[in-house]
Design a protein around this motif. Structure first.
Motif, mmCIF file in Angstrom:
data_model
loop_
_atom_site.group_PDB
_atom_site.id
_atom_site.type_symbol
_atom_site.label_atom_id
_atom_site.label_comp_id
_atom_site.label_asym_id
_atom_site.label_seq_id
_atom_site.Cartn_x
_atom_site.Cartn_y
_atom_site.Cartn_z
ATOM 1 N N ASP A 6 -2.967 -3.320 -16.053
ATOM 2 C CA ASP A 6 -2.399 -3.715 -14.582
ATOM 3 C C ASP A 6 -1.097 -2.977 -14.251
ATOM 4 N N ILE A 7 -1.050 -1.780 -13.661
ATOM 5 C CA ILE A 7 -0.028 -1.155 -13.301
ATOM 6 C C ILE A 7 -0.289 -0.832 -11.739
ATOM 7 N N SER A 8 0.815 -1.551 -11.215
ATOM 8 C CA SER A 8 0.574 -1.495 -9.537
ATOM 9 C C SER A 8 1.960 -1.798 -9.022
ATOM 10 N N GLY A 9 2.039 -1.647 -7.843
ATOM 11 C CA GLY A 9 3.520 -1.778 -7.120
ATOM 12 C C GLY A 9 4.443 -0.653 -7.165
ATOM 13 N N LEU A 10 4.042 0.343 -7.843
ATOM 14 C CA LEU A 10 4.867 1.584 -8.126
ATOM 15 C C LEU A 10 4.586 2.619 -6.864
ATOM 16 N N ASP A 11 4.177 2.380 -5.839
ATOM 17 C CA ASP A 11 3.718 3.399 -4.950
ATOM 18 C C ASP A 11 4.908 4.193 -4.330
ATOM 19 N N ASN A 12 4.618 5.452 -4.260
ATOM 20 C CA ASN A 12 5.619 6.497 -3.752
ATOM 21 C C ASN A 12 5.764 6.522 -1.954
ATOM 22 N N TYR A 13 6.832 5.759 -1.781
ATOM 23 C CA TYR A 13 7.326 5.915 -0.221
ATOM 24 C C TYR A 13 8.242 6.759 0.037
ATOM 25 N N ARG A 14 8.466 7.280 1.317
ATOM 26 C CA ARG A 14 9.389 8.182 1.736
ATOM 27 C C ARG A 14 9.915 7.703 2.777
ATOM 28 N N SER A 15 11.289 7.891 2.931
ATOM 29 C CA SER A 15 12.053 7.671 4.133
ATOM 30 C C SER A 15 13.261 8.648 4.384
ATOM 31 N N ILE A 16 13.771 8.402 5.614
ATOM 32 C CA ILE A 16 14.888 9.347 6.326
ATOM 33 C C ILE A 16 15.939 8.166 6.132
ATOM 34 N N ALA A 17 17.399 8.948 5.591
ATOM 35 C CA ALA A 17 18.203 8.045 5.475
ATOM 36 C C ALA A 17 19.484 8.897 5.719
ATOM 37 N N VAL A 18 20.731 8.199 6.101
ATOM 38 C CA VAL A 18 22.133 8.487 6.169
ATOM 39 C C VAL A 18 23.206 8.148 5.083
ATOM 40 N N ALA A 19 24.179 8.580 5.154
ATOM 41 C CA ALA A 19 24.876 7.914 4.134
ATOM 42 C C ALA A 19 25.732 6.656 4.727
ATOM 43 N N ALA A 20 26.197 5.660 3.862
ATOM 44 C CA ALA A 20 26.579 4.388 4.315
ATOM 45 C C ALA A 20 27.839 4.710 4.970
#
Length: 317
Positions: free
Chosen positions: A244-258
Protein backbone atom coordinates in the motif's frame (compact mmCIF):
# COMPACT_ATOMS: atom_id res chain seq x y z
CA UNK A 1 18.49 65.25 24.81
CA UNK A 2 14.73 64.62 24.81
CA UNK A 3 14.39 66.94 21.85
CA UNK A 4 17.02 65.02 19.88
CA UNK A 5 15.39 61.68 20.71
CA UNK A 6 12.04 63.07 19.67
CA UNK A 7 13.41 64.24 16.35
CA UNK A 8 15.05 60.85 15.71
CA UNK A 9 11.79 59.09 16.53
CA UNK A 10 9.84 61.37 14.21
CA UNK A 11 12.35 60.83 11.43
CA UNK A 12 12.22 57.05 11.85
CA UNK A 13 8.43 57.09 11.88
CA UNK A 14 8.36 59.25 8.76
CA UNK A 15 10.84 56.93 7.03
CA UNK A 16 8.77 53.85 7.83
CA UNK A 17 5.66 55.62 6.60
CA UNK A 18 7.41 56.58 3.38
CA UNK A 19 8.62 53.00 2.86
CA UNK A 20 5.12 51.61 3.49
CA UNK A 21 3.63 54.12 1.05
CA UNK A 22 6.26 53.26 -1.57
CA UNK A 23 5.56 49.56 -1.12
CA UNK A 24 1.83 50.12 -1.44
CA UNK A 25 2.28 52.27 -4.52
CA UNK A 26 4.53 49.62 -6.09
CA UNK A 27 1.90 46.96 -5.43
CA UNK A 28 -0.82 49.11 -7.00
CA UNK A 29 1.34 49.65 -10.08
CA UNK A 30 2.23 45.93 -10.33
CA UNK A 31 3.13 44.64 -12.84
CA UNK A 32 4.66 47.35 -15.00
CA UNK A 33 7.39 45.22 -16.59
CA UNK A 34 7.90 41.55 -17.57
CA UNK A 35 7.53 38.87 -14.90
CA UNK A 36 10.00 35.98 -15.11
CA UNK A 37 8.67 32.47 -14.52
CA UNK A 38 11.32 29.99 -13.39
CA UNK A 39 10.59 26.39 -14.35
CA UNK A 40 12.51 24.29 -11.85
CA UNK A 41 13.09 21.34 -14.19
CA UNK A 42 14.49 20.99 -17.69
CA UNK A 43 12.68 21.56 -20.98
CA UNK A 44 10.07 19.12 -22.23
CA UNK A 45 8.83 17.72 -18.91
CA UNK A 46 5.54 18.11 -17.09
CA UNK A 47 6.69 21.08 -15.02
CA UNK A 48 7.95 22.80 -18.16
CA UNK A 49 4.71 22.26 -20.06
CA UNK A 50 2.67 23.50 -17.11
CA UNK A 51 4.87 26.55 -16.60
CA UNK A 52 4.84 27.57 -20.25
CA UNK A 53 1.09 27.06 -20.58
CA UNK A 54 0.46 29.04 -17.40
CA UNK A 55 2.81 31.84 -18.47
CA UNK A 56 1.02 32.24 -21.77
CA UNK A 57 -2.41 32.38 -20.13
CA UNK A 58 -1.32 34.70 -17.30
CA UNK A 59 0.10 37.20 -19.79
CA UNK A 60 -3.43 37.94 -20.94
CA UNK A 61 -4.56 38.83 -17.40
CA UNK A 62 -1.48 40.70 -16.20
CA UNK A 63 -0.88 42.55 -19.45
CA UNK A 64 2.88 41.99 -19.47
CA UNK A 65 5.23 39.43 -20.97
CA UNK A 66 6.10 36.40 -18.84
CA UNK A 67 9.34 34.91 -20.20
CA UNK A 68 10.12 31.38 -19.01
CA UNK A 69 13.54 30.27 -17.78
CA UNK A 70 14.42 26.63 -17.16
CA UNK A 71 16.66 26.35 -14.08
CA UNK A 72 16.97 22.62 -13.49
CA UNK A 73 19.11 20.68 -11.07
CA UNK A 74 19.04 19.22 -7.56
CA UNK A 75 15.49 17.87 -7.97
CA UNK A 76 14.16 21.37 -8.57
CA UNK A 77 16.05 23.05 -5.74
CA UNK A 78 18.40 25.02 -7.99
CA UNK A 79 15.53 26.97 -9.51
CA UNK A 80 13.77 27.42 -6.18
CA UNK A 81 16.93 28.81 -4.60
CA UNK A 82 17.02 31.42 -7.33
CA UNK A 83 13.34 32.21 -6.71
CA UNK A 84 13.91 32.44 -2.96
CA UNK A 85 16.92 34.73 -3.21
CA UNK A 86 15.56 37.13 -5.85
CA UNK A 87 13.71 40.22 -4.57
CA UNK A 88 10.25 39.38 -3.21
CA UNK A 89 8.58 41.88 -5.52
CA UNK A 90 6.47 39.58 -7.68
CA UNK A 91 8.69 39.95 -10.73
CA UNK A 92 10.02 36.41 -10.27
CA UNK A 93 7.56 33.54 -9.94
CA UNK A 94 8.26 29.84 -10.24
CA UNK A 95 7.05 26.28 -10.28
CA UNK A 96 6.98 24.53 -6.93
CA UNK A 97 6.15 20.85 -7.27
CA UNK A 98 5.84 17.95 -4.88
CA UNK A 99 8.91 16.18 -6.28
CA UNK A 100 11.00 18.99 -4.85
CA UNK A 101 9.08 19.18 -1.58
CA UNK A 102 9.79 15.46 -1.11
CA UNK A 103 13.49 16.12 -1.60
CA UNK A 104 13.48 18.51 1.38
CA UNK A 105 12.36 15.68 3.64
CA UNK A 106 15.19 13.62 2.19
CA UNK A 107 17.71 16.26 3.22
CA UNK A 108 18.35 17.69 -0.24
CA UNK A 109 18.88 21.44 -0.47
CA UNK A 110 18.21 24.09 2.15
CA UNK A 111 14.80 25.30 0.98
CA UNK A 112 11.81 25.13 3.34
CA UNK A 113 8.01 25.55 2.98
CA UNK A 114 8.16 28.88 4.79
CA UNK A 115 10.58 30.25 2.18
CA UNK A 116 7.73 30.50 -0.33
CA UNK A 117 4.17 31.66 -0.76
CA UNK A 118 2.11 29.32 -2.88
CA UNK A 119 -0.11 31.24 -5.29
CA UNK A 120 -2.09 28.20 -6.41
CA UNK A 121 -1.76 24.42 -6.71
CA UNK A 122 -3.02 23.84 -10.26
CA UNK A 123 -2.26 20.20 -11.13
CA UNK A 124 -2.09 16.81 -9.44
CA UNK A 125 -1.72 13.23 -10.61
CA UNK A 126 -0.87 9.86 -9.09
CA UNK A 127 2.28 8.19 -10.36
CA UNK A 128 2.69 4.86 -12.13
CA UNK A 129 5.40 2.46 -13.13
CA UNK A 130 5.50 2.17 -16.90
CA UNK A 131 7.38 -0.53 -18.83
CA UNK A 132 8.40 -0.58 -22.48
CA UNK A 133 5.98 -2.68 -24.49
CA UNK A 134 8.98 -4.39 -26.08
CA UNK A 135 10.33 -5.46 -22.68
CA UNK A 136 10.12 -8.86 -20.97
CA UNK A 137 7.96 -7.80 -17.98
CA UNK A 138 4.48 -6.72 -19.04
CA UNK A 139 2.72 -6.86 -15.66
CA UNK A 140 3.59 -5.52 -12.24
CA UNK A 141 3.57 -9.07 -10.88
CA UNK A 142 6.16 -10.17 -13.44
CA UNK A 143 8.26 -7.06 -12.82
CA UNK A 144 8.14 -7.42 -9.04
CA UNK A 145 8.80 -11.17 -9.07
CA UNK A 146 11.88 -10.65 -11.21
CA UNK A 147 13.08 -7.84 -8.92
CA UNK A 148 12.66 -10.05 -5.86
CA UNK A 149 14.66 -12.85 -7.48
CA UNK A 150 17.28 -10.49 -8.91
CA UNK A 151 17.84 -7.58 -6.48
CA UNK A 152 18.99 -4.44 -8.29
CA UNK A 153 18.65 -5.93 -11.77
CA UNK A 154 15.55 -3.87 -12.55
CA UNK A 155 16.46 -0.25 -13.25
CA UNK A 156 13.91 2.55 -13.01
CA UNK A 157 14.22 5.96 -14.65
CA UNK A 158 13.32 8.69 -12.14
CA UNK A 159 13.34 12.46 -11.83
CA UNK A 160 16.01 12.44 -9.13
CA UNK A 161 17.14 11.43 -5.68
CA UNK A 162 15.00 12.49 -2.75
CA UNK A 163 11.83 12.82 -4.84
CA UNK A 164 8.77 10.63 -4.33
CA UNK A 165 10.16 8.51 -7.17
CA UNK A 166 13.09 7.72 -4.91
CA UNK A 167 10.87 7.35 -1.83
CA UNK A 168 8.57 4.91 -3.63
CA UNK A 169 11.50 2.76 -4.69
CA UNK A 170 12.73 2.72 -1.08
CA UNK A 171 9.28 1.63 0.14
CA UNK A 172 9.23 -1.13 -2.48
CA UNK A 173 12.70 -2.18 -1.37
CA UNK A 174 11.43 -2.44 2.21
CA UNK A 175 8.84 -4.88 0.86
CA UNK A 176 11.58 -7.00 -0.74
CA UNK A 177 11.31 -5.49 -4.23
CA UNK A 178 14.73 -3.95 -4.76
CA UNK A 179 15.03 -1.87 -7.94
CA UNK A 180 17.81 0.50 -8.92
CA UNK A 181 17.11 4.25 -9.09
CA UNK A 182 18.50 5.83 -12.28
CA UNK A 183 17.92 9.61 -12.10
CA UNK A 184 17.73 11.84 -15.16
CA UNK A 185 17.89 15.62 -15.00
CA UNK A 186 16.58 16.03 -18.56
CA UNK A 187 12.94 14.85 -18.87
CA UNK A 188 13.30 13.88 -22.54
CA UNK A 189 16.19 11.56 -21.72
CA UNK A 190 14.17 10.01 -18.88
CA UNK A 191 11.20 9.30 -21.13
CA UNK A 192 13.40 7.78 -23.83
CA UNK A 193 15.45 5.57 -21.52
CA UNK A 194 13.06 2.60 -21.13
CA UNK A 195 12.00 2.76 -24.78
CA UNK A 196 15.65 2.59 -25.81
CA UNK A 197 16.35 -0.28 -23.42
CA UNK A 198 18.57 1.78 -21.10
CA UNK A 199 16.27 1.21 -18.11
CA UNK A 200 13.69 -1.46 -17.33
CA UNK A 201 10.89 0.91 -16.32
CA UNK A 202 10.04 4.53 -15.59
CA UNK A 203 8.28 6.12 -12.61
CA UNK A 204 6.07 8.84 -14.03
CA UNK A 205 2.66 10.48 -14.28
CA UNK A 206 0.60 9.42 -17.30
CA UNK A 207 0.29 12.93 -18.70
CA UNK A 208 4.05 13.31 -19.02
CA UNK A 209 4.36 10.20 -21.18
CA UNK A 210 0.97 10.36 -22.90
CA UNK A 211 2.51 10.45 -26.37
CA UNK A 212 4.46 7.25 -25.70
CA UNK A 213 1.38 5.51 -24.31
CA UNK A 214 -0.61 6.55 -27.39
CA UNK A 215 2.19 5.33 -29.65
CA UNK A 216 2.19 1.93 -27.94
CA UNK A 217 5.75 2.31 -26.66
CA UNK A 218 5.03 2.44 -22.91
CA UNK A 219 2.41 0.61 -20.85
CA UNK A 220 1.37 1.29 -17.24
CA UNK A 221 1.59 -1.71 -14.91
CA UNK A 222 0.84 -0.29 -11.43
CA UNK A 223 -0.57 2.93 -9.99
CA UNK A 224 0.45 4.22 -6.56
CA UNK A 225 -2.95 5.38 -5.35
CA UNK A 226 -5.86 4.27 -3.17
CA UNK A 227 -8.04 3.60 -6.19
CA UNK A 228 -7.53 2.65 -9.81
CA UNK A 229 -7.18 5.53 -12.26
CA UNK A 230 -10.36 6.26 -14.21
CA UNK A 231 -8.43 6.53 -17.49
CA UNK A 232 -6.52 3.27 -16.87
CA UNK A 233 -9.10 1.03 -15.16
CA UNK A 234 -7.22 -2.19 -15.92
CA UNK A 235 -4.06 -1.09 -14.09
CA UNK A 236 -3.97 -2.38 -10.48
CA UNK A 237 -3.06 -0.27 -7.47
CA UNK A 238 -0.01 -1.19 -5.45
CA UNK A 239 -2.33 -2.03 -2.54
CA UNK A 240 -3.99 -4.70 -4.68
CA UNK A 241 -0.54 -6.23 -5.07
CA UNK A 242 0.02 -6.23 -1.33
CA UNK A 243 2.07 -3.02 -1.03
CA UNK A 244 0.00 0.00 0.00
CA UNK A 245 1.86 3.04 -1.35
CA UNK A 246 -0.38 6.05 -1.83
CA UNK A 247 -0.65 9.73 -1.03
CA UNK A 248 2.52 10.51 -2.98
CA UNK A 249 0.78 12.23 -5.90
CA UNK A 250 2.76 14.68 -7.96
CA UNK A 251 1.19 18.13 -7.66
CA UNK A 252 2.41 21.32 -9.28
CA UNK A 253 1.97 24.90 -8.15
CA UNK A 254 2.95 28.47 -8.93
CA UNK A 255 4.80 30.20 -6.09
CA UNK A 256 6.67 33.36 -5.13
CA UNK A 257 9.27 34.13 -2.49
CA UNK A 258 8.11 34.60 1.08
CA UNK A 259 7.78 38.28 1.86
CA UNK A 260 5.91 39.10 -1.32
CA UNK A 261 3.15 41.55 -0.43
CA UNK A 262 -0.47 40.46 -0.03
CA UNK A 263 -1.52 42.89 -2.76
CA UNK A 264 0.84 41.36 -5.31
CA UNK A 265 -0.06 37.81 -4.26
CA UNK A 266 -3.75 38.67 -4.73
CA UNK A 267 -3.10 39.95 -8.28
CA UNK A 268 -1.14 36.82 -9.17
CA UNK A 269 -3.78 34.57 -7.63
CA UNK A 270 -6.48 36.29 -9.70
CA UNK A 271 -4.40 35.86 -12.87
CA UNK A 272 -3.88 32.15 -12.18
CA UNK A 273 -7.60 31.73 -11.42
CA UNK A 274 -8.49 33.31 -14.75
CA UNK A 275 -5.97 31.05 -16.49
CA UNK A 276 -7.30 27.83 -14.93
CA UNK A 277 -10.89 28.79 -15.79
CA UNK A 278 -10.03 29.16 -19.48
CA UNK A 279 -10.94 26.61 -22.13
CA UNK A 280 -7.26 26.40 -23.09
CA UNK A 281 -6.25 25.31 -19.59
CA UNK A 282 -9.12 22.84 -19.29
CA UNK A 283 -8.06 21.19 -22.53
CA UNK A 284 -4.43 21.11 -21.38
CA UNK A 285 -5.10 19.55 -17.99
CA UNK A 286 -7.50 17.00 -19.50
CA UNK A 287 -4.86 15.99 -22.02
CA UNK A 288 -2.31 15.53 -19.23
CA UNK A 289 -4.70 13.80 -16.74
CA UNK A 290 -3.98 16.51 -14.15
CA UNK A 291 -7.23 18.46 -13.73
CA UNK A 292 -8.04 19.50 -10.15
CA UNK A 293 -9.90 22.30 -8.41
CA UNK A 294 -7.08 24.80 -7.75
CA UNK A 295 -5.94 25.11 -4.13
CA UNK A 296 -4.96 28.55 -2.82
CA UNK A 297 -4.17 30.46 0.36
CA UNK A 298 -3.59 28.68 3.66
CA UNK A 299 -4.74 25.36 2.19
CA UNK A 300 -2.04 25.54 -0.49
CA UNK A 301 0.62 26.38 2.07
CA UNK A 302 -0.55 23.46 4.21
CA UNK A 303 -0.29 21.08 1.24
CA UNK A 304 3.42 21.86 0.98
CA UNK A 305 4.17 21.49 4.69
CA UNK A 306 2.00 18.40 5.10
CA UNK A 307 3.58 16.69 2.10
CA UNK A 308 7.08 17.37 3.40
CA UNK A 309 6.04 15.85 6.74
CA UNK A 310 4.39 12.86 5.05
CA UNK A 311 7.56 12.03 3.13
CA UNK A 312 9.63 12.44 6.28
CA UNK A 313 7.33 9.99 8.09
CA UNK A 314 7.52 7.51 5.20
CA UNK A 315 11.32 7.64 5.25
CA UNK A 316 11.38 7.13 9.03
CA UNK A 317 9.43 3.85 8.81
Amino acid sequence: MKSIIGKVTLCATALLGTMAFAGSAAAQDYPNRPVELIVTFGPGGGADLMGRTMAQLMEESLGVAIPVSNVGGASGNAGLTQLRTNPADGYTIGTLISLTVASWASGLGDNKPEDFRVISVVQSSPSFLFVPTSGPHQTAEALFDFAKANPGAITVATSGYGTQDDVTLKLLSNAGIQMENVPFQAPAERYASPIGGHTSAIYEEPGDVAQFIAAGQLAPVVVFAKERHSEFPDVPTSAELGIDISGLDNYRSIAVAAGTSDEIVAKLEAAVATATASDEWKAFCAKTYTCITPVTGDAAQAMVSDFRDLIAAQLAN
